[in-house]
Design a protein around this motif. Sequence first.
Motif, PDB file in Angstrom:
ATOM      1  N   LEU A 244       0.838  -1.207   0.000  1.00  0.00           N
ATOM      2  CA  LEU A 244       0.000   0.000   0.000  1.00  0.00           C
ATOM      3  C   LEU A 244       0.869   1.251   0.000  1.00  0.00           C
ATOM      4  CD1 LEU A 244      -1.590   2.348   1.758  1.00  0.00           C
ATOM      5  CD2 LEU A 244      -2.891   1.044   0.104  1.00  0.00           C
ATOM      6  N   ARG A 245       1.936   1.227   0.782  1.00  0.00           N
ATOM      7  CA  ARG A 245       2.838   2.378   0.798  1.00  0.00           C
ATOM      8  C   ARG A 245       3.520   2.550  -0.560  1.00  0.00           C
ATOM      9  NH1 ARG A 245       4.063   0.146   5.967  1.00  0.00           N
ATOM     10  NH2 ARG A 245       6.103  -0.599   5.259  1.00  0.00           N
ATOM     11  N   GLN A 246       3.838   1.427  -1.208  1.00  0.00           N
ATOM     12  CA  GLN A 246       4.416   1.507  -2.547  1.00  0.00           C
ATOM     13  C   GLN A 246       3.426   2.122  -3.530  1.00  0.00           C
ATOM     14  OE1 GLN A 246       7.670   0.571  -3.586  1.00  0.00           O
ATOM     15  NE2 GLN A 246       6.936   1.771  -5.342  1.00  0.00           N
ATOM     16  N   TYR A 247       2.155   1.829  -3.351  1.00  0.00           N
ATOM     17  CA  TYR A 247       1.112   2.392  -4.208  1.00  0.00           C
ATOM     18  C   TYR A 247       1.085   3.909  -4.094  1.00  0.00           C
ATOM     19  CZ  TYR A 247      -3.599   3.062  -6.168  1.00  0.00           C
ATOM     20  OH  TYR A 247      -4.667   3.469  -6.922  1.00  0.00           O
ATOM     21  N   ILE A 248       1.227   4.420  -2.881  1.00  0.00           N
ATOM     22  CA  ILE A 248       1.257   5.868  -2.666  1.00  0.00           C
ATOM     23  C   ILE A 248       2.474   6.479  -3.354  1.00  0.00           C
ATOM     24  CG2 ILE A 248       1.571   7.657  -0.908  1.00  0.00           C
ATOM     25  CD1 ILE A 248      -0.175   5.991   0.952  1.00  0.00           C
ATOM     26  N   VAL A 249       3.621   5.832  -3.212  1.00  0.00           N
ATOM     27  CA  VAL A 249       4.846   6.321  -3.848  1.00  0.00           C
ATOM     28  C   VAL A 249       4.703   6.308  -5.366  1.00  0.00           C
ATOM     29  CG1 VAL A 249       7.301   5.837  -4.219  1.00  0.00           C
ATOM     30  CG2 VAL A 249       6.330   5.699  -1.910  1.00  0.00           C
ATOM     31  N   ASP A 250       4.065   5.275  -5.902  1.00  0.00           N
ATOM     32  CA  ASP A 250       3.870   5.183  -7.354  1.00  0.00           C
ATOM     33  C   ASP A 250       2.991   6.325  -7.868  1.00  0.00           C
ATOM     34  OD1 ASP A 250       5.404   2.902  -7.384  1.00  0.00           O
ATOM     35  OD2 ASP A 250       3.710   1.508  -7.473  1.00  0.00           O
ATOM     36  N   ILE A 251       1.939   6.658  -7.115  1.00  0.00           N
ATOM     37  CA  ILE A 251       1.065   7.767  -7.530  1.00  0.00           C
ATOM     38  C   ILE A 251       1.823   9.094  -7.494  1.00  0.00           C
ATOM     39  CG2 ILE A 251      -0.954   9.129  -6.858  1.00  0.00           C
ATOM     40  CD1 ILE A 251      -2.288   6.553  -5.954  1.00  0.00           C
ATOM     41  N   ALA A 252       2.570   9.309  -6.417  1.00  0.00           N
ATOM     42  CA  ALA A 252       3.347  10.553  -6.322  1.00  0.00           C
ATOM     43  C   ALA A 252       4.375  10.624  -7.442  1.00  0.00           C
ATOM     44  CB  ALA A 252       4.031  10.638  -4.964  1.00  0.00           C
ATOM     45  N   GLY A 253       5.029   9.504  -7.729  1.00  0.00           N
ATOM     46  CA  GLY A 253       6.016   9.490  -8.808  1.00  0.00           C
ATOM     47  C   GLY A 253       5.392   9.756 -10.156  1.00  0.00           C
ATOM     48  N   ALA A 254       4.181   9.259 -10.358  1.00  0.00           N
ATOM     49  CA  ALA A 254       3.495   9.486 -11.636  1.00  0.00           C
ATOM     50  C   ALA A 254       3.182  10.961 -11.850  1.00  0.00           C
ATOM     51  CB  ALA A 254       2.220   8.650 -11.696  1.00  0.00           C
ATOM     52  N   THR A 255       2.903  11.702 -10.778  1.00  0.00           N
ATOM     53  CA  THR A 255       2.647  13.142 -10.936  1.00  0.00           C
ATOM     54  C   THR A 255       3.927  13.865 -11.351  1.00  0.00           C
ATOM     55  OG1 THR A 255       3.116  13.726  -8.611  1.00  0.00           O
ATOM     56  CG2 THR A 255       0.864  13.049  -9.159  1.00  0.00           C
ATOM     57  N   ARG A 256       5.084  13.365 -10.886  1.00  0.00           N
ATOM     58  CA  ARG A 256       6.353  14.015 -11.237  1.00  0.00           C
ATOM     59  C   ARG A 256       6.759  13.705 -12.677  1.00  0.00           C
ATOM     60  NH1 ARG A 256       8.628  11.345  -5.742  1.00  0.00           N
ATOM     61  NH2 ARG A 256       7.213  12.461  -4.329  1.00  0.00           N
ATOM     62  N   ASP A 257       6.302  12.580 -13.190  1.00  0.00           N
ATOM     63  CA  ASP A 257       6.645  12.183 -14.556  1.00  0.00           C
ATOM     64  C   ASP A 257       5.602  12.611 -15.587  1.00  0.00           C
ATOM     65  OD1 ASP A 257       8.886  10.940 -13.511  1.00  0.00           O
ATOM     66  OD2 ASP A 257       7.909   8.986 -13.329  1.00  0.00           O
ATOM     67  N   SER A 258       4.472  13.139 -15.119  1.00  0.00           N
ATOM     68  CA  SER A 258       3.388  13.484 -16.034  1.00  0.00           C
ATOM     69  C   SER A 258       3.768  14.656 -16.925  1.00  0.00           C
ATOM     70  CB  SER A 258       2.121  13.821 -15.232  1.00  0.00           C
ATOM     71  OG  SER A 258       1.104  14.308 -16.081  1.00  0.00           O
ATOM     72  N   SER A 259       3.510  14.518 -18.226  1.00  0.00           N
ATOM     73  CA  SER A 259       3.789  15.604 -19.176  1.00  0.00           C
ATOM     74  C   SER A 259       2.803  16.757 -19.031  1.00  0.00           C
ATOM     75  CB  SER A 259       3.734  15.061 -20.601  1.00  0.00           C
ATOM     76  OG  SER A 259       2.446  14.522 -20.883  1.00  0.00           O
ATOM     77  N   ALA A 260       1.702  16.520 -18.308  1.00  0.00           N
ATOM     78  CA  ALA A 260       0.697  17.566 -18.120  1.00  0.00           C
ATOM     79  C   ALA A 260       1.010  18.463 -16.931  1.00  0.00           C
ATOM     80  CB  ALA A 260      -0.688  16.938 -17.931  1.00  0.00           C
ATOM     81  N   LEU A 261       1.977  18.056 -16.101  1.00  0.00           N
ATOM     82  CA  LEU A 261       2.292  18.803 -14.889  1.00  0.00           C
ATOM     83  C   LEU A 261       3.740  19.276 -14.916  1.00  0.00           C
ATOM     84  CD1 LEU A 261       0.637  16.398 -12.263  1.00  0.00           C
ATOM     85  CD2 LEU A 261      -0.340  18.500 -13.206  1.00  0.00           C
TER      86      LEU A 261
END
Length: 337
Positions: A244-261
């Motif tokens: 579950l903690r890895q899931y949170i890290v994955d979501i946060a990482g996805a925001t940093r890699d998003s081309s929209a942000l």
Amino acid sequence: MPATTHTESVTSESGATPGPPASIDDVRQVASAIHRAVSSVIEGKSDVIETAVVVLLAGGHLLLEDVPGTGKTMLAKALARSIDSPMRRIQFTPDLLPSDVTGVSVFNQDSRTFEFRRGAIFANIVVGDEINRASPKTQSALLECMEEGQVTVDGDTYQLREPFMVMATQNPIEMEGTYPLPEAQRDRFMARISMGYPTAAAELEMLDVHGGPSPLEQLTPVTDGATVQRMARRVTQVHASPALRQYIVDIAGATRDSSALRLGASPRASLQLLRAARAVAALAGRDHVIPEDVQRLVGPVLAHRVILTSDNQHLHRGVGGVLTEIVRRVAVPSGAR
């Protein structure tokens, strides 16, 4: 020679001592009591009230953003009054000084020493009304208070009360006379919620209820600061599996890699998303966090921390839609449930 720094502990005025360890049922009962009390003042906003209670029990700070007249300050004051603890309200204006918030050292002619006079921040619940109408210098006075629970003035450090929560209201930045909150300030708020306009039925009920004496004046406390602090400690013990903690890290990482942000979620955002998810789980009667708890909070916890790219801003693409897409794409690790 550097100035000597001392720490002054500030205890609760009620003198309450910590009670026995709290259970998940205790957390649910206290949360339900607070929810009912606030609902007697704010009609038709159950989800908004529940998010505010989640932030309270998760030990975070809450930012209420919407146009004037939608009940932001009323919600903040109702939540504060439902808890029998010291509460202060700060009206943020362009001429408000940082010392008005944190306090100031004043020279005493009789004792020939400097005495510290505490500012409005020294309370359990601090309601900051229209925070983005104050200057950036005054806004920054809250940074240390919100992150470290202390105030440093002239080299001396003073501890704030526990529990300590800042509930700040702000108008949209398009409104006249507002200063946008800097990224560092927004990042210290666990969640941002919008009141929205009430439904026709809720607005009609508001006209009936608020036509006479204000229900806020009739609201009586349903708990106290010591109890809230005990419940908050129990919330921190809610289990979150490694997956579950890895899931949170994955979501946060996805925001940093998003081309929209152009600005993704900070590590502090990941930590506060976990804390808020633990509170949601406790309010649901569970002693463990599930992915749905995290998914529910992605908007309130992350939306005010991330920034769209210029292209997406010009296309009037909303942050909420970007975050929804990120949650849809990020896979839930096995073992997270």
